[in-house]
Design an enzyme around this catalytic site. Structure first.
Site: not given
Ligand code: AMP
Length: 282
Positions: A33-34, A36-37, A151, A155, A178
């Site tokens: 995780l980063h 963005g998540h 991103k 999807q 992000i």
């Protein structure tokens, strides 16, 4: 934060929350995780009583076995990050738990033209795997809202389509990309890039920005070529595709006329790591 590994215990717990009138926001992930998540988690927390996140590296969506084997896994860090960001429930099942010896309760979905461009052509079977796992997770979690990043724009479109086709009552919320300070879109796969690679890969962002700034002076075809040239000028980058496409249908556009929204999409290899990104042009 409560952690569940089994479907039955999670379902029971969620049923009792639902009975007490709690709304459930869901953020599915593959871990590593980063921020963005975490941006999806924050949005879910702002709009729901309970935030459920899942970490599941889904084997059925990897068309390349090496990519699955090398996919970054950072479970302790992930758990800490989710806890710190006030996720209520983490669901981290095994492959056996999710698929129970079969692939899905849902039929194979014909994505039509949506599946015949970009990721659909370059990663055969990928979206079938995504539909597979997300439908299974929706069936288990039964969220009111579920959060996905722009991103992975195609999807997001596939999940919206699937939700409609299978009749799930969940609302799909798309969230902005992000980025790192240098503009590179955050991705779990960035963990596999060297520092130099991470710097050079920011040329993808620069090229997409160039497209935004120069859209008025070029046709889509010319603009696509210019973006290609910009990315190709960096030795460590190899283009898989650059596409300028309509946001709804994701089909390539030939001119700027009568279109609602148009985006530039890129899939690029850097140090053998596959990176994707996109940006709205109109
Ligand atoms: P993944 O763990 O890569 O499957 O991603 C889980 C969710 O996080 C997906 O909906 C992604 O689109 C989203 N996501 C991944 N990277 C970013 C990012 N840089 N900004 C916003 N959302 C992202």
């Amino acid at each position: 934060m409560l952690i569940f590994k089994e479907i039955l215990t999670l379902s029971d717990h969620l049923a009792s929350l639902r009975k007490n009138g709690k709304s459930i926001g869901f953020v599915p992930t593959m871990g590593a995780l980063h921020q963005g998540h975490i941006s999806l988690v924050h949005r879910a927390a702002a709009e729901n009583d309970v935030v459920v996140s899942s970490i599941f590296v889904n084997p059925t969506q990897f068309n390349n076995p090496d990519d699955l084997k090398n996919y970054p896994r950072t479970p302790e860090n992930d758990q800490q990050l989710l806890e710190l960001n006030k996720v209520d429930i983490l669901f981290s099942p095994t492959v056996e738990e999710i698929y129970d010896g079969r692939k899905s309760n849902y039929p194979e979905l014909d994505l039509g033209l949506l599946g015949k461009v970009m990721e659909g052509t370059h990663r055969p079977g990928h979206f079938a795997g995504v539909v597979n796992v997300v439908s299974r997770l929706f069936e288990i979690v039964k969220p009111e809202k579920s959060y996905f990043g722009e991103k992975d724009f195609q999807q997001l479109a596939v999940i919206r389509f699937m939700t409609k086709e299978f009749g799930f009552s969940v609302r799909i919320i798309g969230c902005p990309t992000i980025r790192e300070k240098n503009g590179l879109a955050m991705s779990s796969r960035n963990l596999r890039l060297s520092e130099k690679g991470r710097e050079e890969a920011s040329a993808i962002f620069s090229a997409l920005n160039f497209a935004v700034k120069n859209r008025e002076n070029h046709s889509p075809t010319e603009l696509k070529k210019a973006v290609q040239r910009k990315i190709e000028s960096v030795d460590s980058l190899t283009i898989e595709y650059i596409e300028i496409a309509d946001e709804e249908s994701l089909q390539p556009v030939a001119d700027w006329n009568n279109l609602f929204h148009v985006r530039c999409f890129a899939a690029v290899l850097c140090e053998n790591i596959r990176l994707i990104d996109n940006m709205r042009l109109y």
